[in-house]
Design a protein around this motif. Structure first.
Motif, PDB file in Angstrom:
ATOM      1  N   SER A   1      37.074 -50.812  53.671  1.00 18.27           N
ATOM      2  CA  SER A   1      36.554 -49.750  54.544  1.00 18.27           C
ATOM      3  C   SER A   1      35.033 -49.686  54.488  1.00 18.27           C
ATOM      4  O   SER A   1      34.369 -49.582  55.529  1.00 18.27           O
ATOM      5  CB  SER A   1      37.126 -48.398  54.139  1.00 18.27           C
ATOM      6  OG  SER A   1      38.514 -48.396  54.255  1.00 18.27           O
ATOM      7  N   VAL A   2      34.480 -49.739  53.300  1.00 15.82           N
ATOM      8  CA  VAL A   2      33.021 -49.707  53.149  1.00 15.82           C
ATOM      9  C   VAL A   2      32.400 -50.943  53.790  1.00 15.82           C
ATOM     10  O   VAL A   2      31.370 -50.847  54.475  1.00 15.82           O
ATOM     11  CB  VAL A   2      32.629 -49.576  51.659  1.00 15.82           C
ATOM     12  CG1 VAL A   2      31.144 -49.794  51.451  1.00 15.82           C
ATOM     13  CG2 VAL A   2      33.057 -48.221  51.119  1.00 15.82           C
TER      14      VAL A   2
ATOM     15  N   VAL B   1      31.076 -51.205  62.066  1.00 14.74           N
ATOM     16  CA  VAL B   1      32.158 -50.459  62.717  1.00 14.74           C
ATOM     17  C   VAL B   1      31.880 -48.974  62.473  1.00 14.74           C
ATOM     18  O   VAL B   1      31.927 -48.498  61.343  1.00 14.74           O
ATOM     19  CB  VAL B   1      33.544 -50.851  62.155  1.00 14.74           C
ATOM     20  CG1 VAL B   1      34.634 -50.077  62.864  1.00 14.74           C
ATOM     21  CG2 VAL B   1      33.781 -52.341  62.290  1.00 14.74           C
ATOM     22  N   ALA B   2      31.565 -48.266  63.539  1.00 11.34           N
ATOM     23  CA  ALA B   2      31.197 -46.856  63.411  1.00 11.34           C
ATOM     24  C   ALA B   2      32.382 -46.033  62.921  1.00 11.34           C
ATOM     25  O   ALA B   2      33.528 -46.269  63.312  1.00 11.34           O
ATOM     26  CB  ALA B   2      30.716 -46.322  64.748  1.00 11.34           C
ATOM     27  N   LEU B   3      32.106 -45.086  62.078  1.00 10.06           N
ATOM     28  CA  LEU B   3      33.146 -44.225  61.508  1.00 10.06           C
ATOM     29  C   LEU B   3      33.322 -43.010  62.417  1.00 10.06           C
ATOM     30  O   LEU B   3      32.799 -41.924  62.168  1.00 10.06           O
ATOM     31  CB  LEU B   3      32.763 -43.803  60.088  1.00 10.06           C
ATOM     32  CG  LEU B   3      33.815 -43.065  59.274  1.00 10.06           C
ATOM     33  CD1 LEU B   3      35.083 -43.894  59.184  1.00 10.06           C
ATOM     34  CD2 LEU B   3      33.297 -42.764  57.890  1.00 10.06           C
ATOM     35  N   THR B   4      34.062 -43.214  63.503  1.00  9.87           N
ATOM     36  CA  THR B   4      34.322 -42.146  64.467  1.00  9.87           C
ATOM     37  C   THR B   4      35.818 -42.063  64.712  1.00  9.87           C
ATOM     38  O   THR B   4      36.591 -42.945  64.323  1.00  9.87           O
ATOM     39  CB  THR B   4      33.615 -42.430  65.807  1.00  9.87           C
ATOM     40  OG1 THR B   4      34.113 -43.654  66.340  1.00  9.87           O
ATOM     41  CG2 THR B   4      32.106 -42.512  65.636  1.00  9.87           C
TER      42      THR B   4
ATOM     43  N   ASN C   1      37.386 -44.995  66.546  1.00  9.78           N
ATOM     44  CA  ASN C   1      37.565 -46.235  65.774  1.00  9.78           C
ATOM     45  C   ASN C   1      38.580 -46.095  64.637  1.00  9.78           C
ATOM     46  O   ASN C   1      38.680 -46.980  63.794  1.00  9.78           O
ATOM     47  CB  ASN C   1      36.232 -46.682  65.182  1.00  9.78           C
ATOM     48  CG  ASN C   1      35.311 -47.237  66.233  1.00  9.78           C
ATOM     49  OD1 ASN C   1      35.756 -47.620  67.304  1.00  9.78           O
ATOM     50  ND2 ASN C   1      34.030 -47.283  65.937  1.00  9.78           N
TER      51      ASN C   1
ATOM     52  N   TYR D   1      32.315 -50.536  57.507  1.00  8.94           N
ATOM     53  CA  TYR D   1      31.261 -49.599  57.908  1.00  8.94           C
ATOM     54  C   TYR D   1      29.884 -50.256  57.831  1.00  8.94           C
ATOM     55  O   TYR D   1      29.074 -50.119  58.745  1.00  8.94           O
ATOM     56  CB  TYR D   1      31.313 -48.352  57.022  1.00  8.94           C
ATOM     57  CG  TYR D   1      30.247 -47.339  57.353  1.00  8.94           C
ATOM     58  CD1 TYR D   1      30.374 -46.533  58.473  1.00  8.94           C
ATOM     59  CD2 TYR D   1      29.119 -47.213  56.566  1.00  8.94           C
ATOM     60  CE1 TYR D   1      29.399 -45.605  58.808  1.00  8.94           C
ATOM     61  CE2 TYR D   1      28.135 -46.292  56.877  1.00  8.94           C
ATOM     62  CZ  TYR D   1      28.280 -45.488  58.002  1.00  8.94           C
ATOM     63  OH  TYR D   1      27.311 -44.582  58.315  1.00  8.94           O
TER      64      TYR D   1
ATOM     65  N   TYR E   1      39.911 -49.145  61.957  1.00  6.44           N
ATOM     66  CA  TYR E   1      39.890 -49.105  60.496  1.00  6.44           C
ATOM     67  C   TYR E   1      41.288 -49.313  59.921  1.00  6.44           C
ATOM     68  O   TYR E   1      41.461 -50.052  58.947  1.00  6.44           O
ATOM     69  CB  TYR E   1      39.315 -47.776  59.999  1.00  6.44           C
ATOM     70  CG  TYR E   1      37.824 -47.789  59.847  1.00  6.44           C
ATOM     71  CD1 TYR E   1      37.229 -48.244  58.687  1.00  6.44           C
ATOM     72  CD2 TYR E   1      36.999 -47.351  60.880  1.00  6.44           C
ATOM     73  CE1 TYR E   1      35.858 -48.274  58.554  1.00  6.44           C
ATOM     74  CE2 TYR E   1      35.629 -47.373  60.759  1.00  6.44           C
ATOM     75  CZ  TYR E   1      35.060 -47.834  59.592  1.00  6.44           C
ATOM     76  OH  TYR E   1      33.702 -47.869  59.448  1.00  6.44           O
TER      77      TYR E   1
END
Length: 134
Positions: free
Chosen positions: A73-74, A81-84, A87, A77, A91
Motif C-alpha cells: 500500500s505504501v 496512486v492517489a489515496l482517494t 482509487n 502511494y 488499492y
C-alpha cells in the motif's frame, strides 16, 4: 566441508539442527505444491515436532502478510496512486495481487522461521552436521 551460517540456512530452507538437509521438497512456485519433508535427509530430525506443530506457522504467515500488505500500500502511494475514494478498488486489487504472489513465500518461510527461531530446544549441533560429511 564448510557449514552454512544460520542466515544462509534460513534463506536456503535447510534443517535447523544440521543445516544440511532440505526442509522442503519441490520448488516454491510449482503447480504440484510445496511439500514439507517429514524428516531431514541428513540428520533424520523430525520437522513436525508434535501433531499440529505447524499451526503456529499460520500466525507467523499472518504477520508476514500484514507487513506485506502495508508495504504494498505504501509503495503504491509513493509510486503515484492517489489515496482517494475513487482509487479504493485499485488499492484492493494491488494488495490482492501482492497477497497471491507472496503466498508461497509466506508458507515456506513461516515454517522455516518457526523451526529456526521459535522452537525451544532445537538448536544447531555441529557434531551432527559434520558426521555424515566425514
Amino acid at each position: 566441508m564448510n557449514t552454512p551460517s544460520k542466515l544462509q540456512a534460513v534463506v536456503e530452507c535447510k534443517c535447523p539442527r544440521c543445516r544440511k538437509g532440505p526442509i522442503f521438497s519441490g520448488k516454491m512456485f510449482s503447480f504440484k505444491g510445496q511439500v514439507t519433508n517429514e524428516y531431514c535427509s541428513h540428520c533424520h530430525l523430525r520437522f513436525e515436532r508434535e501433531p499440529g506443530f505447524f499451526y503456529v506457522a499460520m500466525f507467523i504467515s499472518y504477520a508476514m502478510n500484514v507487513v506485506e500488505m502495508i508495504s504494498i500500500s505504501v509503495a503504491a502511494y509513493v509510486l503515484g496512486v492517489a489515496l482517494t475514494y475513487e482509487n479504493l478498488w485499485v488499492y484492493v486489487a494491488i494488495i490482492l495481487v501482492g497477497v497471491f504472489l507472496f503466498a508461497p513465500l509466506n508458507y515456506r518461510y513461516s515454517r522455516v522461521f518457526l523451526l529456526h527461531w521459535l522452537t525451544p530446544g532445537l538448536r544447531f549441533v555441529p557434531e551432527i552436521s559434520e558426521k555424515k560429511a566425514a
